[in-house]
Design a protein around this motif. Structure first.
Motif, PDB file in Angstrom:
ATOM      1  N   GLN A 247       0.799  -1.224   0.000  1.00 16.60           N
ATOM      2  CA  GLN A 247       0.000   0.000   0.000  1.00 16.60           C
ATOM      3  C   GLN A 247       0.839   1.284   0.000  1.00 16.60           C
ATOM      4  O   GLN A 247       0.415   2.308   0.537  1.00 16.60           O
ATOM      5  N   ARG A 248       2.031   1.211  -0.583  1.00 17.45           N
ATOM      6  CA  ARG A 248       2.847   2.413  -0.697  1.00 17.45           C
ATOM      7  C   ARG A 248       3.612   2.374  -2.000  1.00 17.45           C
ATOM      8  O   ARG A 248       3.933   1.297  -2.515  1.00 17.45           O
ATOM      9  N   VAL A 249       3.901   3.531  -2.553  1.00 21.99           N
ATOM     10  CA  VAL A 249       4.657   3.602  -3.807  1.00 21.99           C
ATOM     11  C   VAL A 249       6.119   3.281  -3.519  1.00 21.99           C
ATOM     12  O   VAL A 249       6.732   3.863  -2.618  1.00 21.99           O
ATOM     13  N   ILE A 250       6.662   2.332  -4.284  1.00 22.53           N
ATOM     14  CA  ILE A 250       8.056   1.921  -4.115  1.00 22.53           C
ATOM     15  C   ILE A 250       8.788   2.192  -5.422  1.00 22.53           C
ATOM     16  O   ILE A 250       8.438   1.637  -6.466  1.00 22.53           O
ATOM     17  N   GLY A 251       9.797   3.036  -5.387  1.00 20.79           N
ATOM     18  CA  GLY A 251      10.594   3.325  -6.569  1.00 20.79           C
ATOM     19  C   GLY A 251      11.623   2.245  -6.840  1.00 20.79           C
ATOM     20  O   GLY A 251      11.926   1.416  -5.978  1.00 20.79           O
ATOM     21  N   ARG A 252      12.193   2.276  -8.037  1.00 20.64           N
ATOM     22  CA  ARG A 252      13.200   1.287  -8.411  1.00 20.64           C
ATOM     23  C   ARG A 252      14.386   1.341  -7.456  1.00 20.64           C
ATOM     24  O   ARG A 252      14.920   0.311  -7.034  1.00 20.64           O
ATOM     25  N   ASN A 253      14.837   2.562  -7.112  1.00 21.17           N
ATOM     26  CA  ASN A 253      15.980   2.687  -6.207  1.00 21.17           C
ATOM     27  C   ASN A 253      15.709   2.022  -4.870  1.00 21.17           C
ATOM     28  O   ASN A 253      16.582   1.377  -4.284  1.00 21.17           O
ATOM     29  N   THR A 254      14.486   2.199  -4.369  1.00 19.00           N
ATOM     30  CA  THR A 254      14.121   1.595  -3.085  1.00 19.00           C
ATOM     31  C   THR A 254      14.098   0.081  -3.181  1.00 19.00           C
ATOM     32  O   THR A 254      14.569  -0.624  -2.278  1.00 19.00           O
ATOM     33  N   LEU A 255      13.562  -0.435  -4.278  1.00 20.84           N
ATOM     34  CA  LEU A 255      13.556  -1.889  -4.471  1.00 20.84           C
ATOM     35  C   LEU A 255      14.974  -2.441  -4.486  1.00 20.84           C
ATOM     36  O   LEU A 255      15.271  -3.470  -3.864  1.00 20.84           O
ATOM     37  N   LEU A 256      15.872  -1.752  -5.190  1.00 18.47           N
ATOM     38  CA  LEU A 256      17.260  -2.197  -5.236  1.00 18.47           C
ATOM     39  C   LEU A 256      17.913  -2.101  -3.861  1.00 18.47           C
ATOM     40  O   LEU A 256      18.652  -2.993  -3.450  1.00 18.47           O
ATOM     41  N   GLU A 257      17.631  -1.012  -3.142  1.00 18.78           N
ATOM     42  CA  GLU A 257      18.236  -0.825  -1.817  1.00 18.78           C
ATOM     43  C   GLU A 257      17.800  -1.919  -0.849  1.00 18.78           C
ATOM     44  O   GLU A 257      18.623  -2.474  -0.110  1.00 18.78           O
ATOM     45  N   HIS A 258      16.513  -2.234  -0.833  1.00 20.08           N
ATOM     46  CA  HIS A 258      16.006  -3.212   0.119  1.00 20.08           C
ATOM     47  C   HIS A 258      16.347  -4.642  -0.276  1.00 20.08           C
ATOM     48  O   HIS A 258      16.453  -5.518   0.580  1.00 20.08           O
ATOM     49  N   SER A 259      16.524  -4.891  -1.572  1.00 18.07           N
ATOM     50  CA  SER A 259      16.843  -6.240  -2.011  1.00 18.07           C
ATOM     51  C   SER A 259      18.337  -6.500  -1.995  1.00 18.07           C
ATOM     52  O   SER A 259      18.786  -7.631  -2.129  1.00 18.07           O
ATOM     53  N   ARG A 260      19.130  -5.439  -1.844  1.00 15.24           N
ATOM     54  CA  ARG A 260      20.589  -5.531  -1.837  1.00 15.24           C
ATOM     55  C   ARG A 260      21.059  -6.282  -3.073  1.00 15.24           C
ATOM     56  O   ARG A 260      20.738  -5.911  -4.187  1.00 15.24           O
TER      57      ARG A 260
ATOM     58  N   ARG B  85       0.699  -2.659  -9.031  1.00 12.05           N
ATOM     59  CA  ARG B  85       0.229  -1.572  -9.883  1.00 12.05           C
ATOM     60  C   ARG B  85       1.386  -0.631 -10.199  1.00 12.05           C
ATOM     61  O   ARG B  85       2.184  -0.289  -9.313  1.00 12.05           O
ATOM     62  N   THR B  86       1.491  -0.221 -11.455  1.00 13.15           N
ATOM     63  CA  THR B  86       2.530   0.708 -11.878  1.00 13.15           C
ATOM     64  C   THR B  86       2.098   2.144 -11.620  1.00 13.15           C
ATOM     65  O   THR B  86       0.976   2.525 -11.951  1.00 13.15           O
ATOM     66  N   VAL B  87       2.955   2.920 -10.996  1.00 14.70           N
ATOM     67  CA  VAL B  87       2.753   4.357 -10.852  1.00 14.70           C
ATOM     68  C   VAL B  87       3.712   5.014 -11.842  1.00 14.70           C
ATOM     69  O   VAL B  87       4.923   5.043 -11.609  1.00 14.70           O
ATOM     70  N   ARG B  88       3.179   5.460 -12.962  1.00 15.94           N
ATOM     71  CA  ARG B  88       4.013   5.908 -14.082  1.00 15.94           C
ATOM     72  C   ARG B  88       5.011   6.980 -13.658  1.00 15.94           C
ATOM     73  O   ARG B  88       4.651   7.980 -13.030  1.00 15.94           O
TER      74      ARG B  88
ATOM     75  N   GLY C  58       7.210   4.375  -9.748  1.00 16.79           N
ATOM     76  CA  GLY C  58       7.580   3.026  -9.307  1.00 16.79           C
ATOM     77  C   GLY C  58       6.375   2.115  -9.292  1.00 16.79           C
ATOM     78  O   GLY C  58       5.566   2.115 -10.224  1.00 16.79           O
ATOM     79  N   TYR C  59       6.226   1.355  -8.197  1.00 19.99           N
ATOM     80  CA  TYR C  59       5.185   0.332  -8.111  1.00 19.99           C
ATOM     81  C   TYR C  59       4.508   0.369  -6.746  1.00 19.99           C
ATOM     82  O   TYR C  59       5.094   0.811  -5.757  1.00 19.99           O
ATOM     83  N   VAL C  60       3.259  -0.119  -6.715  1.00 15.03           N
ATOM     84  CA  VAL C  60       2.516  -0.264  -5.473  1.00 15.03           C
ATOM     85  C   VAL C  60       2.031  -1.706  -5.365  1.00 15.03           C
ATOM     86  O   VAL C  60       1.423  -2.224  -6.316  1.00 15.03           O
ATOM     87  N   PHE C  61       2.299  -2.352  -4.244  1.00 15.04           N
ATOM     88  CA  PHE C  61       1.729  -3.670  -3.974  1.00 15.04           C
ATOM     89  C   PHE C  61       0.386  -3.443  -3.290  1.00 15.04           C
ATOM     90  O   PHE C  61       0.328  -2.920  -2.180  1.00 15.04           O
ATOM     91  N   THR C  62      -0.701  -3.807  -3.951  1.00 15.85           N
ATOM     92  CA  THR C  62      -2.048  -3.453  -3.487  1.00 15.85           C
ATOM     93  C   THR C  62      -2.664  -4.479  -2.547  1.00 15.85           C
ATOM     94  O   THR C  62      -3.745  -4.247  -2.014  1.00 15.85           O
ATOM     95  N   GLY C  63      -2.011  -5.620  -2.351  1.00 14.11           N
ATOM     96  CA  GLY C  63      -2.580  -6.676  -1.503  1.00 14.11           C
ATOM     97  C   GLY C  63      -2.683  -6.254  -0.052  1.00 14.11           C
ATOM     98  O   GLY C  63      -1.855  -5.484   0.455  1.00 14.11           O
ATOM     99  N   GLN C  64      -3.712  -6.747   0.628  1.00 19.68           N
ATOM    100  CA  GLN C  64      -3.884  -6.524   2.073  1.00 19.68           C
ATOM    101  C   GLN C  64      -3.115  -7.625   2.816  1.00 19.68           C
ATOM    102  O   GLN C  64      -3.548  -8.764   2.849  1.00 19.68           O
ATOM    103  N   VAL C  65      -1.965  -7.285   3.366  1.00 15.43           N
ATOM    104  CA  VAL C  65      -1.045  -8.275   3.916  1.00 15.43           C
ATOM    105  C   VAL C  65      -1.366  -8.558   5.371  1.00 15.43           C
ATOM    106  O   VAL C  65      -1.545  -7.641   6.185  1.00 15.43           O
ATOM    107  N   GLU C  66      -1.435  -9.863   5.699  1.00 17.86           N
ATOM    108  CA  GLU C  66      -1.612 -10.312   7.078  1.00 17.86           C
ATOM    109  C   GLU C  66      -0.443 -11.222   7.422  1.00 17.86           C
ATOM    110  O   GLU C  66      -0.093 -12.094   6.654  1.00 17.86           O
ATOM    111  N   ARG C  67       0.138 -11.012   8.624  1.00 15.30           N
ATOM    112  CA  ARG C  67       1.273 -11.866   9.049  1.00 15.30           C
ATOM    113  C   ARG C  67       0.898 -12.653  10.270  1.00 15.30           C
ATOM    114  O   ARG C  67       0.195 -12.171  11.124  1.00 15.30           O
TER     115      ARG C  67
END
Length: 241
Positions: free
Chosen positions: A178-191, A226-229, A232-241
């Motif tokens: 439920q948040r916009v994630i840019g490519r840089n952030t994806l790379l940073e978090h995935s190392r 979902r692509t945010v032109r 970056g991208y948004v994961f729209t799923g309602q996540v439960e842990r």
């Protein structure tokens, strides 16, 4: 080579005899059991025994690209392409087919060993981190991701086959719903867990496309990412842990 006391066996499919000998010798000296094959036909009979496969793109007969397709229909075994084709388009094609990394010839044996270790580390490490930092099971919109076993299950209970890199990308997205994630952030978090190493590399976009297509095999699955032109991208799923 062992990670968590497991011995990983590697296959190298390369028709250049001199290069095959050079690479297998260096990889074996680095601690990995490895066997070389000159053609896809020779390799196919024993494909299931290996934990990582290195493929030459331009093999005689069945190409490395066709062999990658064949492997991806049967398993999620990590795949590294080696190729004389150096264009950005060729690399994207390789990643689209399901490869975890792509190395351009002439191949430096030391770099190839480093890539092997990186891909195996991506395969092995998340389970150890999950026991400390995350719930092992996460659910979203009927889906279930098991981080310890590295498995994804659709709402109907069926297991969805995704590659190691695709799983790692999904893991990052599920952690930041439920948040916009840019490519840089994806790379940073995935190392080093994703094949893209810099913000100008389209590898992340390719992986998102691959993952979205596979999720889309189930009704409503494609809309989970979902692509945010231009952002970056948004994961729209309602996540439960």
């Amino acid at each position: 080579m062992q990670f968590n006391e497991r011995i990983y066996e590697i296959a190298l499919v390369e028709d250049d005899g001199a290069l095959r000998t050079l690479l297998t010798r260096h990889i074996r000296q680095s601690g990995f059991p490895i066997r070389g094959y000159a053609t896809a036909a020779e390799f196919r009979a024993s494909a299931e025994r290996y934990d990582l496969v290195i493929l030459d793109v331009m093999l005689p007969g069945t190409s490395g690209l066709d062999l990658c397709r064949w492997l991806r229909q049967r398993s999620t075994v990590p795949i590294i392409f080696i190729s004389a084709r150096s264009s950005h388009t060729d690399r994207i094609v390789g990643l689209e087919l399901g490869a975890d990394d792509y190395l351009v010839k002439p191949v430096d044996p030391g770099e190839l060993v480093a890539r092997i270790r990186s891909v195996l580390r991506r395969h092995e490490q998340p389970a150890g981190r999950d026991t400390q930092d995350h719930s092992a099971i996460a659910r979203f919109d009927g889906w279930q991701i098991d981080r310890r076993r590295r498995e994804l299950f659709a709402p109907d209970g069926g297991r969805l086959s995704i590659s190691e890199a695709e799983f790692d990308l999904l893991n990052v997205l599920v952690d930041m719903p439920q948040r916009v994630i840019g490519r840089n952030t994806l790379l940073e978090h995935s190392r080093d867990r994703l094949p893209g190493r810099d913000s100008g590399d389209r590898s992340v976009d390719v992986l998102v496309s691959r993952l979205r297509r596979k999720l889309g095999s189930v009704e409503g699955g494609r809309e989970l990412i979902r692509t945010v032109r231009g952002v970056g991208y948004v994961f729209t799923g309602q996540v439960e842990r």
